[in-house]
Scaffold this motif. Sequence first.
Motif, short mmCIF file in Angstrom:
data_model
loop_
_atom_site.label_atom_id
_atom_site.label_comp_id
_atom_site.label_asym_id
_atom_site.label_seq_id
_atom_site.Cartn_x
_atom_site.Cartn_y
_atom_site.Cartn_z
N THR A 93 0.95 -1.56 -0.38
CA THR A 93 -0.26 -0.25 -0.06
C THR A 93 0.38 1.26 0.21
O THR A 93 0.25 2.54 0.19
CB THR A 93 -1.17 0.13 1.67
OG1 THR A 93 0.02 0.09 2.96
CG2 THR A 93 -1.60 -1.12 1.30
N LEU A 94 2.20 1.34 0.38
CA LEU A 94 2.82 2.39 1.07
C LEU A 94 2.53 3.36 -0.45
O LEU A 94 2.31 4.34 -0.68
CB LEU A 94 3.95 2.33 1.74
CG LEU A 94 4.86 3.26 1.94
CD1 LEU A 94 3.84 4.49 2.46
CD2 LEU A 94 6.56 3.52 3.01
N ALA A 95 3.59 2.49 -1.51
CA ALA A 95 4.06 3.01 -2.73
C ALA A 95 2.16 3.82 -3.66
O ALA A 95 2.56 5.11 -3.48
CB ALA A 95 4.53 2.44 -3.55
N PRO A 96 1.36 3.30 -3.76
CA PRO A 96 0.26 3.85 -4.33
C PRO A 96 -0.71 5.01 -3.26
O PRO A 96 -0.64 5.76 -3.91
CB PRO A 96 -1.00 2.46 -4.05
CG PRO A 96 0.23 1.36 -4.42
CD PRO A 96 1.08 1.60 -2.95
N LEU A 97 -0.31 5.02 -2.53
CA LEU A 97 -1.00 5.89 -0.75
C LEU A 97 0.19 7.30 -1.73
O LEU A 97 -0.29 7.95 -2.08
CB LEU A 97 -0.49 5.70 0.47
CG LEU A 97 -1.78 4.28 1.06
CD1 LEU A 97 -1.36 3.92 1.96
CD2 LEU A 97 -2.76 5.38 0.69
N LEU A 98 0.99 6.89 -1.41
CA LEU A 98 3.14 8.36 -2.12
C LEU A 98 2.25 8.30 -3.44
O LEU A 98 2.18 10.01 -3.43
CB LEU A 98 4.04 7.81 -1.54
CG LEU A 98 3.97 7.47 -0.44
CD1 LEU A 98 5.87 6.62 -0.17
CD2 LEU A 98 4.57 8.85 1.21
#
Length: 353
Positions: A93-98
């Motif tokens: 999730t972190l990359a899509p969130l950023l």
Amino acid sequence: MNSLAAWLETHAEALDSDPSRASEVLPQLVRAGAAAVGVPETLGGAGGTIADAIDIVAAVAQRSLTAAFVLWGHRTFIEYVQRSDNGVLRERTLAPLLKGEIAGATGLSNAMKYLSNIEALQMRATRRAEGFTLDGSLPWITNLRREGFIAAAAFEHEDGTPPSIFAIPHDAPGVQRSDDLDLIGLRASNTAALQVSEVSLDASYRLTADARNWLLHVRPAFLGLQCGMSIGLARRALQTTSEASAASRDSIRAEVAEAEAKLGEQSAHLRTGVLDGTFLERPAALFQLRIDLADTVTRAVSLEVQASGGRGYLRGQTGTARRVREASFIPIVTPSLVQLKAQLTQHRPVSVA
């Protein structure tokens, strides 16, 4: 950030009043790098600290509380993912969130009230061989972006084990977002209710298996980023007051100076407290600061109203009327001032006659 500032200045009124503009907010914030501040570079962020992230929320709130509210929800969810020991979830999730490909929604207002013994958890989790079945509803979550979101929520386990916090993806079967809530302002914030009905998730979606202890550690960031909204709104109201005509501001000059000094002290206190662990060790100090900042917002906006006079009451002439609406929201953001004041009475020592 200059292009973001210009965009917010141009569209602040529309973001407050027009829900159809909701899809534009997160992409603008992400494009300017606002969501990446305070996230380690090793995780794809811009580096810096949580205090730097609070500064960005404040800078956005100077121009639009709607956008700052969205940024608070999104950036707080990113903080949750950072602080989770679930590496699979972070990788997913972190990359899509950023990148803003998915919106992060911090549905932990109920959990924060649970942590403070204000209310019971409203969500239930049942263990299954393949994972968990989740049920419940939350009446108010911001940044439930129709284009895609993932929301944090705390769940009581039916078997009596400690509550867990799950990250709930928008496209899981049984997840339902309501229509936007009919707010008087902040209408482009994608604020809606969330219903979870027999949603099946495995442990890879669990942020933590020990909600209470984990919440204690993320609460300073949750409330600190929230305080950034108050700082930015008060700062803009005082700036606008100072820019009014001499005839309008001279009689309140001393009050403006006093409010500016108080806001500076509070901002410094917030920054120090989130960095040195004060608010982790003494949460009552953070509760009191949140209350004090709300008072400063009220005072700052009142001074702006006085300085703007009748002009501030005309549609489209200034942002004064919008800031009055925005200021009325600050006391009710969960945990509300009423809830925080109740908590403070529990933290104060009882005097013995």
